[in-house]
Design an enzyme around this catalytic site. Structure first.
Site, PDB file in Angstrom:
ATOM      1  N   HIS A   2      -5.434  -3.524   2.028  1.00  0.00           N
ATOM      2  CA  HIS A   2      -5.326  -3.764   0.592  1.00  0.00           C
ATOM      3  C   HIS A   2      -5.948  -5.121   0.287  1.00  0.00           C
ATOM      4  CE1 HIS A   2      -2.611  -0.364  -0.069  1.00  0.00           C
ATOM      5  NE2 HIS A   2      -2.048  -0.705   1.067  1.00  0.00           N
ATOM      6  N   ALA A  43       4.201  -2.030   0.275  1.00  0.00           N
ATOM      7  CA  ALA A  43       3.236  -2.346   1.326  1.00  0.00           C
ATOM      8  C   ALA A  43       2.343  -3.521   0.958  1.00  0.00           C
ATOM      9  CB  ALA A  43       2.375  -1.123   1.620  1.00  0.00           C
ATOM     10  N   ASN A  80       1.975   4.464  -5.381  1.00  0.00           N
ATOM     11  CA  ASN A  80       2.995   3.405  -5.343  1.00  0.00           C
ATOM     12  C   ASN A  80       2.352   2.026  -5.398  1.00  0.00           C
ATOM     13  OD1 ASN A  80       5.065   5.272  -5.198  1.00  0.00           O
ATOM     14  ND2 ASN A  80       5.250   5.158  -2.984  1.00  0.00           N
TER      15      ASN A  80
END
Length: 259
Positions: free
Chosen positions: A212, A116, A182
């Site tokens: 993020h 991601a 992850n």
């Protein structure tokens, strides 16, 4: 290129759909599932011992943390490269080292997809010179942290402003918050490692999606990477970019032009 997918959830099925839609030069020769009675248009396998018979070039894991070691070991021993999506498995001591030992012995590669995230190529390149600091902020809507340890660290329902409820090394983040391990481990592996990479987890009552933000400083200079990710339309828990990054990885192993 002969591909085996480990897992057939939202990410696995989306990978297969995209590869077919793009007419990629890839043949899915098997899919590993728990139930061999499922109706899928591919040969099904249920145990790592069945993997060598399909002579894969690449094995991609999208089945969850517990699948990484057994299927990774089988893939590398069978002479295939291995791409694990569930990099959270590497938060456990010795897990990555065990697979690296097999990869060296069989002259194969373990390929870490960005999942991601984005900009991991730049972060990894920058790490060729000394890096002073890498921080990764993971911001989600406050109630999206429900069901995690965050509930014991703050009152998620009463927040009126962004609140950082965890700050610490990526390895600790991966162990305590497995749903976010992850991305924490991907950043760590690309940069300064799981002990030196600082993860901050933030609950924001005004947020509408997952964000993020990665900041790195070092001899190369400074970088700041920010991503606002959308989920897969048919699975709100899975990032669309995770499936797309795996399709890119697979196609890069099968095409003459690699970007």
């Amino acid at each position: 290129m002969r591909l085996v997918l480990i897992g057939w959830g939202a990410i696995g099925s989306e990978i297969a759909r995209l590869l077919a839609a793009r007419r990629s030069a890839v043949q899915i020769v098997a899919v590993a599932v728990r139930d061999a009675g499922r109706d899928l248009p591919f040969p099904l396998i249920t145990a790592p011992t069945e993997l060598p018979a399909h002579t894969p070039d690449l094995v991609v894991e999208v089945a969850g943390r517990a699948a990484v070691l057994p299927w990774g070991q089988a893939a590398l021993a069978a002479g295939a490269d291995f791409a694990p999506a569930s990099t959270s498995a590497f938060a456990e001591d010795g897990a990555l080292e065990a697979l690296l030992h097999l990869a060296r012995a069989h002259n194969r590669q373990i390929l870490i997809p960005p999942g991601a995230l984005g900009g991991m190529d730049a972060l990894s390149a920058a790490a060729r010179l000394p890096l002073a600091q890498v921080t990764h902020d993971i911001t989600k809507p406050a109630l999206a942290w429900a069901g995690t340890e965050a509930e014991t660290l703050c009152d998620l329902a009463s927040l009126t402003a962004p609140h950082c409820f965890f700050e610490g090394p990526a390895r600790e983040a991966g162990r305590r918050f497995p749903q976010n391990a992850n991305v924490a481990m991907i950043t760590a592996l690309a940069g300064v490692g799981p002990e030196a990479t600082i993860i901050r987890m933030i609950a924001d009552p005004a947020a509408t999606g997952n964000r993020h933000r990665i900041v790195a400083n070092g001899d190369f200079g400074r970088m700041e990477i920010t991503l606002d990710n959308l989920a897969l339309p048919h699975n709100p828990k899975s990032s669309a970019l995770t499936a797309l990054s795996l399709v890119r990885l697979i196609e890069n192993r099968a095409t003459p032009l690699v970007i």
